[in-house]
Motif scaffolding. Structure first.
Motif, PDB file in Angstrom:
ATOM      1  N   GLU A 106       0.830  -1.206   0.000  1.00 48.74           N
ATOM      2  CA  GLU A 106       0.000   0.000   0.000  1.00 48.74           C
ATOM      3  C   GLU A 106       0.866   1.258   0.000  1.00 48.74           C
ATOM      4  O   GLU A 106       0.532   2.248  -0.653  1.00 48.74           O
ATOM      5  N   ILE A 107       1.983   1.231   0.710  1.00 48.34           N
ATOM      6  CA  ILE A 107       2.901   2.381   0.703  1.00 48.34           C
ATOM      7  C   ILE A 107       3.435   2.612  -0.710  1.00 48.34           C
ATOM      8  O   ILE A 107       3.474   3.745  -1.207  1.00 48.34           O
ATOM      9  N   SER A 108       3.815   1.533  -1.378  1.00 42.94           N
ATOM     10  CA  SER A 108       4.317   1.649  -2.759  1.00 42.94           C
ATOM     11  C   SER A 108       3.233   2.156  -3.697  1.00 42.94           C
ATOM     12  O   SER A 108       3.468   3.052  -4.525  1.00 42.94           O
ATOM     13  N   ASP A 109       2.030   1.594  -3.572  1.00 40.52           N
ATOM     14  CA  ASP A 109       0.934   1.997  -4.462  1.00 40.52           C
ATOM     15  C   ASP A 109       0.548   3.454  -4.232  1.00 40.52           C
ATOM     16  O   ASP A 109       0.286   4.197  -5.188  1.00 40.52           O
ATOM     17  N   ARG A 113       0.765   6.626  -6.790  1.00 37.11           N
ATOM     18  CA  ARG A 113      -0.439   7.394  -7.117  1.00 37.11           C
ATOM     19  C   ARG A 113      -0.119   8.873  -7.293  1.00 37.11           C
ATOM     20  O   ARG A 113      -0.735   9.560  -8.114  1.00 37.11           O
ATOM     21  N   ILE A 114       0.839   9.371  -6.544  1.00 38.10           N
ATOM     22  CA  ILE A 114       1.223  10.793  -6.628  1.00 38.10           C
ATOM     23  C   ILE A 114       2.369  11.002  -7.607  1.00 38.10           C
ATOM     24  O   ILE A 114       2.354  11.927  -8.429  1.00 38.10           O
ATOM     25  N   THR A 115       3.383  10.157  -7.528  1.00 37.08           N
ATOM     26  CA  THR A 115       4.591  10.378  -8.334  1.00 37.08           C
ATOM     27  C   THR A 115       4.550   9.630  -9.656  1.00 37.08           C
ATOM     28  O   THR A 115       5.386   9.882 -10.529  1.00 37.08           O
ATOM     29  N   GLY A 116       3.581   8.697  -9.808  1.00 34.99           N
ATOM     30  CA  GLY A 116       3.612   7.844 -10.974  1.00 34.99           C
ATOM     31  C   GLY A 116       4.682   6.778 -10.800  1.00 34.99           C
ATOM     32  O   GLY A 116       5.453   6.783  -9.826  1.00 34.99           O
ATOM     33  N   LYS A 117       4.765   5.867 -11.729  1.00 33.71           N
ATOM     34  CA  LYS A 117       5.771   4.798 -11.621  1.00 33.71           C
ATOM     35  C   LYS A 117       7.118   5.317 -12.125  1.00 33.71           C
ATOM     36  O   LYS A 117       7.717   4.785 -13.063  1.00 33.71           O
ATOM     37  N   THR A 118       7.564   6.381 -11.487  1.00 36.07           N
ATOM     38  CA  THR A 118       8.854   6.989 -11.827  1.00 36.07           C
ATOM     39  C   THR A 118       9.724   6.986 -10.582  1.00 36.07           C
ATOM     40  O   THR A 118       9.356   6.437  -9.548  1.00 36.07           O
ATOM     41  N   LYS A 119      10.857   7.615 -10.663  1.00 38.65           N
ATOM     42  CA  LYS A 119      11.732   7.715  -9.498  1.00 38.65           C
ATOM     43  C   LYS A 119      11.762   9.138  -8.961  1.00 38.65           C
ATOM     44  O   LYS A 119      12.692   9.544  -8.278  1.00 38.65           O
ATOM     45  N   ILE A 121      10.130  12.405  -6.698  1.00 37.59           N
ATOM     46  CA  ILE A 121       9.728  12.506  -5.302  1.00 37.59           C
ATOM     47  C   ILE A 121       8.576  13.496  -5.162  1.00 37.59           C
ATOM     48  O   ILE A 121       8.299  14.291  -6.066  1.00 37.59           O
ATOM     49  N   SER A 122       7.900  13.437  -4.036  1.00 37.76           N
ATOM     50  CA  SER A 122       6.801  14.353  -3.724  1.00 37.76           C
ATOM     51  C   SER A 122       6.864  14.684  -2.239  1.00 37.76           C
ATOM     52  O   SER A 122       7.213  13.831  -1.417  1.00 37.76           O
ATOM     53  N   ASN A 123       6.498  15.924  -1.894  1.00 35.85           N
ATOM     54  CA  ASN A 123       6.523  16.323  -0.485  1.00 35.85           C
ATOM     55  C   ASN A 123       5.194  16.077   0.220  1.00 35.85           C
ATOM     56  O   ASN A 123       5.033  16.411   1.387  1.00 35.85           O
ATOM     57  N   ILE A 124       4.206  15.480  -0.471  1.00 34.55           N
ATOM     58  CA  ILE A 124       2.918  15.170   0.149  1.00 34.55           C
ATOM     59  C   ILE A 124       3.080  13.893   0.973  1.00 34.55           C
ATOM     60  O   ILE A 124       3.391  12.834   0.430  1.00 34.55           O
ATOM     61  N   PRO A 125       2.874  13.959   2.285  1.00 35.32           N
ATOM     62  CA  PRO A 125       3.181  12.800   3.131  1.00 35.32           C
ATOM     63  C   PRO A 125       2.123  11.704   3.060  1.00 35.32           C
ATOM     64  O   PRO A 125       0.966  11.941   2.721  1.00 35.32           O
ATOM     65  N   ILE A 126       2.557  10.497   3.395  1.00 32.07           N
ATOM     66  CA  ILE A 126       1.662   9.361   3.637  1.00 32.07           C
ATOM     67  C   ILE A 126       1.547   9.208   5.148  1.00 32.07           C
ATOM     68  O   ILE A 126       2.561   9.198   5.853  1.00 32.07           O
ATOM     69  N   HIS A 127       0.324   9.086   5.653  1.00 30.97           N
ATOM     70  CA  HIS A 127       0.103   8.910   7.091  1.00 30.97           C
ATOM     71  C   HIS A 127      -0.195   7.446   7.377  1.00 30.97           C
ATOM     72  O   HIS A 127      -1.165   6.889   6.869  1.00 30.97           O
TER      73      HIS A 127
END
Length: 438
Positions: A106-109, A113-119, A121-127
């Motif tokens: 779920e963390i990977s998915d 969802r935000i960054t796409g299947k790329t490498k 990064i995003s600053n939107i956190p996962i809780h």
């Protein structure tokens, strides 16, 4: 006096609320940034993920080569008295995860969802909240690992982007820095310590963690670092022995790994004298106690910021209008309250409590009478027209009293004449009130 559990739990709830409302730092001084937190910082392959999994006692983080952590992970640990261990995500509140392999997926998915299947990064956190009897109450923010070069599929600015994201967390005065450094690397070249030294030169907010002590060359040890002689911090250094890759591949139980870690320090000729203050369990308790202390110190400023935010929101609501209730009774009450408020303000204008009353009086003293004088009442109420209207309404018959239908038509016709000047007067008063209120 609030307990540690309620204090850290309260901050956890506020953090989740901030995230839901779009406040996750990096937007100037915000409530999120006023809340104490523990940010986990380290270079790639420093053992950062293994430290977090040792603290939790579960395998739950994605693993792989390159940048695996591409979004901040806000990890909230909740100690329970008994029962099964489970995890919940803020973005999936109705799902309870008891399989921690599913947590990893779920963390990977959610990252994809935000960054796409790329490498990227995003600053939107996962809780992520984990409930277990084997953890201490603690909140950790796992940040992307610091790197030195961009690899295939990454932008040229990825090194700077990651450092800027990590820096945006650790430079805040309320952030506790957990700097992860491998023991088989010179402390002078540690990315985590270098960044911590820049944002916290006194070492007051930094906890140093040495990983991979068991992988150091034979004949060498890290006692100078662990005892604070190589690089001094305000808080003690903590050594960690993570599971080996072979243990990870064999899915060695984390509880067994913790026991092996304790045995390593207790039997080590180099670190035996430090054994009581080494290991992932000690690190978790140390961080939990310090986080509680910092929260206690920050409570007045947090309350002040919350109250200030409430006042600002109330002022904004007063300016744009409160939300309209859904049920009919509440809506009727709101309409009556608005009418009362309008009546009060209008009366204040007329009674001299507010400016502009003379202009409103002018509409009724001059504009309305002038318009009424121009109405053709002499023609409408002429004897000939009255006779015509009465005859058409009541027929040609003698009346002992005034003919009702005829008079009603005369009155209705007169009122129709009044309608235009009356509406013009209302519009004029409304125009004046708008000008006065603006």
């Amino acid at each position: 006096m609030a307990t540690m559990e309620s204090l850290i739990g309260l901050v956890n709830k506020i953090q989740r609320a901030c995230t839901v409302l779009g406040d996750h730092g990096g937007q100037g001084m915000s409530l999120w940034e006023a809340l104490p937190s523990v940010a986990v910082v380290g270079g790639q392959s420093s053992g950062k993920s293994s430290v977090l999994e040792s603290i939790v006692g579960r395998d739950f983080l994605p693993r792989g080569s390159g940048i695996v952590t591409r979004r901040p992970l806000v990890l909230q640990l909740h100690k329970t008295q008994s029962g099964a261990e489970y995890a919940e995500f803020l973005h999936a509140p109705k799902r309870r995860f008891t399989d921690f392999a599913a947590v990893r997926k779920e963390i990977s998915d959610e990252t994809d969802r935000i960054t796409g299947k790329t490498k990227q990064i995003s600053n939107i956190p996962i809780h992520l909240s984990i409930y277990s009897p084997n953890v201490v109450n603690l909140t950790l923010i796992d940040l992307p690992g610091l790197t030195k070069v961009a690899v295939e599929g990454q932008s040229d600015s990825i090194v700077e982007d990651i450092e800027n994201m990590v820096r945006s967390y650790v430079e805040k005065p309320n952030c506790i820095i957990l700097a992860i450094t491998p023991a088989n690397q010179d402390i002078a070249t540690s990315d985590a310590i270098k960044l911590a030294r820049e944002v916290d030169p006194s070492g007051e907010r930094t906890f140093g963690v040495l990983t991979k002590l068991d992988l150091m060359d034979k004949g060498t040890n890290a006692t100078e670092v662990l005892e604070g002689r190589a690089y001094r911090l305000q808080h003690p250094w903590v050594g960690i022995v993570n599971r080996s890759q072979a243990d990870i591949n064999k899915n060695v139980d984390m509880i067994v790994a913790r026991r092996k870690e304790r045995e390593y320090f207790e039997t080590s000729p180099d670190y035996g004298h430090l054994a009581s203050k080494m290991g992932s369990e000690y690190l978790a308790k140390l961080l939990s106690q310090h986080l509680e202390l910092v929260i206690r110190q920050r409570i007045p400023s947090i309350i002040s910021m919350i109250n200030k935010t409430i006042d600002e929101l109330n002022a904004e609501l007063d300016r744009i209008g409160r939300p309209v209730a859904a049920d009919g009774g509440a809506q009727l009450y709101m309409i009556l309250e608005l009418c009362r408020a309008f009546d009060r303000v209008f009366k204040e204008h007329l009674d001299g409590g507010r400016p502009g009353g003379d202009r409103i009086y002018g509409v009724f003293d001059h504009q309305l009478p002038a318009a009424l004088k121009k109405l053709p009442f002499d023609r409408h109420l002429s004897l000939k027209n009255v006779q015509k209207v009465v005859t058409e309404a009541d027929g040609y018959q003698p009346h002992l009293i005034a003919p009702e239908q005829g008079y009603r038509r005369l009155i209705d016709g007169s009122i129709t004449y009044f309608k235009g000047p009356a509406e013009a007067s209302v519009d004029a008063v409304m125009f004046l009130l708008v000008l006065l209120l603006v």
